[in-house]
Design an enzyme around this catalytic site. Structure first.
Site, PDB file in Angstrom:
ATOM      1  N   GLY A 275       0.776  -1.224   0.000  1.00 32.77           N
ATOM      2  CA  GLY A 275       0.000   0.000   0.000  1.00 32.77           C
ATOM      3  C   GLY A 275       0.813   1.283   0.000  1.00 32.77           C
ATOM      4  N   SER A 276       0.331   2.241   0.786  1.00 32.21           N
ATOM      5  CA  SER A 276       0.855   3.608   0.744  1.00 32.21           C
ATOM      6  C   SER A 276       2.287   3.746   1.237  1.00 32.21           C
ATOM      7  CB  SER A 276      -0.061   4.528   1.554  1.00 32.21           C
ATOM      8  OG  SER A 276      -1.345   4.592   0.976  1.00 32.21           O
ATOM      9  N   THR A 277       2.866   2.690   1.795  1.00 30.35           N
ATOM     10  CA  THR A 277       4.285   2.770   2.168  1.00 30.35           C
ATOM     11  C   THR A 277       5.162   2.956   0.929  1.00 30.35           C
ATOM     12  OG1 THR A 277       4.447   0.346   2.100  1.00 30.35           O
ATOM     13  CG2 THR A 277       3.989   1.370   4.240  1.00 30.35           C
ATOM     14  N   PHE A 278       4.605   2.697  -0.280  1.00 28.55           N
ATOM     15  CA  PHE A 278       5.369   2.888  -1.520  1.00 28.55           C
ATOM     16  C   PHE A 278       5.411   4.352  -1.950  1.00 28.55           C
ATOM     17  CE2 PHE A 278       5.954  -1.444  -1.822  1.00 28.55           C
ATOM     18  CZ  PHE A 278       6.430  -1.885  -3.044  1.00 28.55           C
TER      19      PHE A 278
END
Length: 570
Positions: A275-278
């Site tokens: 998810g948004s950790t990228f």
């Protein structure tokens, strides 16, 4: 007149023989005494020589006398994690039992309750020649079984591999098969080294810190139980060396008592869409490539982004419905703005940063590891969605190493479970410019102070990081009722030392403990906060509320008007 009568000749002969026997006996005693005295002189002389010239035995001499068949494994501070001991084994020869088998079975069931009396009775009547009753038996149990007086019961001394910390770091250590060969974990990786006859007396030091490992397992296990998650993963890396200070995968197992195939290592053997950790990775690539030259550059997030038949939305409740600059894009975790950045960056440059961070291959570590799920075709929508962690699946270790690269000055170093030699530093390879890394430290810190990572803050430790919540993959699609929640963080961000990642697979809300949503801000971020608060000082980081990175230039860009309220915890 006295008359002397001479004894008869026979009496004279008998007296002479007796005197001769006495003389012989005395001679023999004298010879025996001389021999005994000579022997005593030899012993005394030898002791005197040893006292005068012999050197005392050293620890090395003693160790050489009792070299185990397999070397010990210790943590970075010398705490034993795996060692070979001389243990007792209790066995029986069923075909040689001479006592009452029923009574013996009942007594064995009392002393060794792992099996029932019926099991032991069947075993004793099997007619077999040999069977184990108990391995790694304590001396007290050996004495009790020996007191039964059954000659068919045998007691053996044999080397046993003991994991004194029980299930701690089980996935890191692995275990042995019945022949004593490593079949998983570092026991398998180091099998040749651990059994080398010339090195068996020298333990192998891992990079793991048992104190930090225990805290990570404790907090992840607590979160997994309270939130009824299916699984969990956690890892702490030294950003300067790549050393793994702690690694946890749940559910775990006890290598002292293997029963069936153990669960896989979620840190290295399971891949997830994170998810948004990228998003910080995509932003770092855009800054490093010159696609973004100003933090005030804005991207349209006023409405969902339609690309062909696909629509990219921001998460309900977190939409800003306005143009967002770079800090705002990460603080509010905007899928739309991130997709627009990735669209400008392009497929080649996004793939390039992913590959240089290791996302195109198995993670670089000694353990067994899974290959990422890499998109076969990089369409425009693929570029946009992978920028926010959708459509590409990697291991948690991949992500931890990427974050270490982002904050340590831009140098990628493979992760390792072996204690590093300070005299032989790993130079690594440059992936990002130092200036890009410095900017990412600021942006990640702002996410914790003002955005979705606020519950990950640990007072005084200057935590920076990014949350990520993605729908869990299921049956070739996605399960909208389950998610994978991740928080990747670095600390202290003004002089980065460590990266920590915590991930929970399919957590559930638990209002009883104040967890109202299943997103990473509510589930994974608090785990990181608690672990850092417990272990930061153990790792040499002194909390200091007066230190931090300089954020004035970026804070000035954040709009705090009615439509720009700070992001809800997500």
């Amino acid at each position: 007149m006295i008359v002397v009568v001479a004894p008869p000749a026979r009496a004279r002969a008998t007296g002479g023989a007796r005197q001769a026997l006495v003389a012989v006996a005395q001679l023999r005693l004298m010879v025996l005494a001389l021999l005994f005295g000579f022997g005593m002189l030899v012993v005394i002389g030898k002791l005197a020589l040893l006292a005068l010239w012999a050197e005392p035995a050293t620890a090395r001499d003693i160790a050489a006398t009792f070299v185990p068949p397999r070397a010990d494994i210790v943590d970075r501070n010398g705490t034993p994690l795996a060692r070979t001991i001389d243990a007792w084994t209790i066995a029986v020869h069923p075909d040689q039992v001479i006592g009452d088998k029923g009574a013996l079975a009942r007594k064995l069931a009392e002393l060794i309750p792992e099996q029932s009396a019926g099991h032991y009775y069947t075993l004793l009547n099997s007619g077999g020649t040999f069977a184990y009753l108990k391995r790694r038996a304590l001396p007290e149990l050996v004495n009790a079984v020996n007191a039964l007086g059954e000659p068919a019961i045998e007691f053996q001394r044999e080397p046993e591999r003991l994991y004194p910390q029980s299930s701690m770091a089980a996935h890191v250590l692995g275990y042995l098969d019945v022949q004593g060969h490593g079949v998983a974990g570092m026991e398998k990786v180091l099998n040749t080294r651990l059994t080398d006859p010339t090195l068996r007396g020298q333990p192998v030091a891992l990079s793991i810190d048992a104190r930090v490992q225990g805290a990570l397992e404790s907090e992840l296990g607590r979160a997994m139980a309270e939130l009824q998650a299916r699984g969990a993963a956690g890892v702490i890396l030294d950003v300067g060396t790549g050393e793994v200070v702690a690694m946890t995968s749940l559910p775990s197992f006890n290598p002292n008592a293997i029963q069936g195939p153990p669960p896989r290592n979620n840190v290295t053997q399971s891949v997830y869409e994170l998810g948004s950790t990228f998003k910080p990775i995509a932003v770092a690539a855009a800054i490093d490539s010159g696609t973004i030259t100003s933090m005030s550059r804005r991207f349209d997030a006023t409405r969902p982004l339609q690309v062909g038949r696909f629509r990219i939305n921001d998460d309900p409740g977190d939409e800003q419905f306005r143009w967002l600059n770079i800090p705002e894009t990460l603080i509010y975790s905007s899928n739309i703005a991130t997709a627009r950045i990735a669209d400008e960056l392009g497929a080649d440059r996004l793939q390039d940063i992913f590959r240089r961070l290791g996302f195109g291959a198995r993670p670089e570590i000694e353990l067994e590891a899974a290959r990422p799920l890499w998109p076969q075709y990089w369409a425009r929508t693929t570029v946009m969605t992978t920028a926010y962690g959708h459509g590409i699946a990697v291991t948690p270790l991949h992500l931890a190493s990427a974050y270490a690269t982002m904050v340590n000055g831009g140098i990628y170093r493979p992760a390792t479970l072996l204690k590093a030699d300070p005299a032989k530093p790993n130079p690594g390879k440059r992936v990002l410019a130092e200036a890009t890394s410095a900017r990412m430290r600021q942006l990640l810190r702002m996410i914790v102070l003002m955005g979705t990572g606020r519950k990950g803050e640990a007072p005084g430790f200057r935590v920076a990081g990014k949350t990520g919540t993605a729908e869990a993959a299921s049956g070739g699609g996605y399960d909208k009722h389950r998610n994978v929640s991740t928080f990747a963080a670095a600390f202290p961000i003004d002089a980065p030392r460590y990266v920590m990642l915590a991930m929970l697979d399919s957590p559930k809300a638990n209002p009883a403990i104040g967890v109202y949503r299943t997103t990473a801000a509510w589930t994974a971020a608090p785990v990181v906060s608690r672990v850092i608060s417990r272990t930061g000082t153990l790792m040499g980081v002194i909390p200091d509320a007066q230190r931090d990175v300089e954020l004035a230039d970026l804070k000035a860009l954040i709009w705090t008007g009615p439509e720009g309220a700070q992001a809800s915890a997500r």
